[in-house]
Design a protein around this motif. Structure first.
Motif, PDB file in Angstrom:
ATOM      1  N   SER A   1      -5.680 -16.071 -15.918  1.00  0.00           N
ATOM      2  CA  SER A   1      -7.087 -15.819 -15.584  1.00  0.00           C
ATOM      3  C   SER A   1      -7.576 -16.836 -14.569  1.00  0.00           C
ATOM      4  CB  SER A   1      -7.969 -15.912 -16.836  1.00  0.00           C
ATOM      5  OG  SER A   1      -7.640 -14.888 -17.720  1.00  0.00           O
TER       6      SER A   1
ATOM      7  N   VAL B   1     -15.659 -12.783 -17.674  1.00  0.00           N
ATOM      8  CA  VAL B   1     -15.161 -14.108 -18.070  1.00  0.00           C
ATOM      9  C   VAL B   1     -16.235 -14.840 -18.873  1.00  0.00           C
ATOM     10  CG1 VAL B   1     -14.202 -16.303 -17.266  1.00  0.00           C
ATOM     11  CG2 VAL B   1     -13.872 -14.249 -15.898  1.00  0.00           C
TER      12      VAL B   1
ATOM     13  N   GLU C   1     -10.775 -13.053 -23.883  1.00  0.00           N
ATOM     14  CA  GLU C   1     -10.924 -12.658 -22.484  1.00  0.00           C
ATOM     15  C   GLU C   1     -10.779 -11.167 -22.289  1.00  0.00           C
ATOM     16  OE1 GLU C   1      -8.973 -15.038 -19.443  1.00  0.00           O
ATOM     17  OE2 GLU C   1      -8.900 -16.593 -20.975  1.00  0.00           O
TER      18      GLU C   1
END
Ligand SMILES: O=C(O)CCC(=O)C(=O)O
Ligand SMILES: [Fe+2]
Length: 296
Positions: A41, A31, A12
């Motif tokens: 996240s 993402v 990520e």
């Protein structure tokens, strides 16, 4: 329950949200939805969804299983009551498509071209819906969204007060034949399975605490306690007000887009496109709760 969230996925990067030039909608960048997200996240993504009502991610490359896994972060997945055109091994994922194979359409064609909130005609309407674009036309076939918070907030004070106590009847069968002339009419068994349901006309979003209008003229048949004529004038007027151009985000699809919308504070509709173009999307839907009234 965020079953797909793991700690520290190394792939990520920094997540950013770019709001659209409309009262709702945001693009989320940074993402990769094909791998599990960290709890942090996902919390960030959910926060943007709550602020903007509609979010999307470009450039994704997902198998149906990966779309289902990301979708399940938002809650328990629903298996749609129309079980045609689902993946047999994964009935939570449905196909929307105009593509034909051996003379049969591989997915649902021409669904949702009227303003609606998914499954509003059920006691527990859909919470969020996700679409993933596999292939899409170069023009047309936008999915449009209306901001139902703004629609409520921008009504005159006196009307807001009056609407808060009202209840509306949502009926799947009300305009079904007119909306879907190419489909066979609902059978008595199908109608009996999804009977009309009453919901508050103004609902409170449990995560944001904000009131939103909950109405759509082709699904709401009546306001409880009002004459047919009075009901129709109110329902049609509210939808027209809610769907004014300044309250709309119109999503222009690219293959690889994942779009997520919150059915508790938005309406949406599909728009037409040339039938010579191919359009295929995968779709999931998250189970919801009974809408919360603004006044108890
Ligand atoms: O095909 C679209 O653009 C949206 C269809 C729709 O209403 C839905 O998937 O819930
Ligand atoms: Fe829909």
């Amino acid at each position: 329950m965020n079953v797909n969230v793991t700690a520290n996925s190394p792939r990520e990067s920094v997540i950013t949200a770019v709001p659209m030039a409309a009262p709702l909608g945001a693009e989320i960048r940074g993402v990769d939805l094909s791998t599990p997200l960290t709890a942090a996240s996902f919390a960030q993504i959910l926060g943007v969804l709550h602020r903007r009502g509609v979010i999307f991610f470009r450039g994704q490359n997902l198998a149906p299983e990966q779309l289902a896994a990301f979708s399940a972060c938002f809650g328990e997945l629903d298996v749609h009551h129309m079980t045609e055109h689902v993946f047999p091994h994964l009935p939570q994922v449905r196909v929307l498509s105009n593509v034909k194979k051996d003379g049969r359409s591989i997915g649902i064609t021409k669904g949702g071209m009227h303003w609606h909130s998914d499954l509003s005609y059920k006691p527990r309407p859909a919470l969020v819906t996700l679409l993933y674009a596999v292939e899409c036309p170069p023009q047309g076939a936008d999915t449009q969204f209306a901001d139902m918070y703004a629609a409520f907030d921008e009504l005159p004070d006196e009307q807001r007060r009056r609407l808060q106590g009202l209840r509306a009847v949502h009926d799947r069968n009300y305009r079904y034949a007119a909306l879907y002339p190419e489909r066979p009419p609902l059978t008595p068994e199908q109608i009996a399975k999804v009977p009309p349901v009453e919901h508050p006309l103004v609902r409170i979003h449990p995560a944001t605490g904000r009131p939103a209008l909950f109405v759509a003229k082709d699904v709401v048949s009546q306001i409880v306690g009002m004459s047919q004529q009075e009901s129709r004038a109110l329902i049609d007027g509210l939808e027209a007000f809610a769907t004014r151009p300044e309250r709309i985000y119109s999503h222009k699809w690219q293959a690889g887009d994942v779009l997520v919308w919150d059915n508790r504070c938005t309406l949406h509709r599909a728009t037409p496109y040339a039938p010579t173009h191919r359009r295929t999307l995968y779709r999931t839907q998250v189970k919801g709760e009974a809408p919360l009234p603004a006044v108890h």
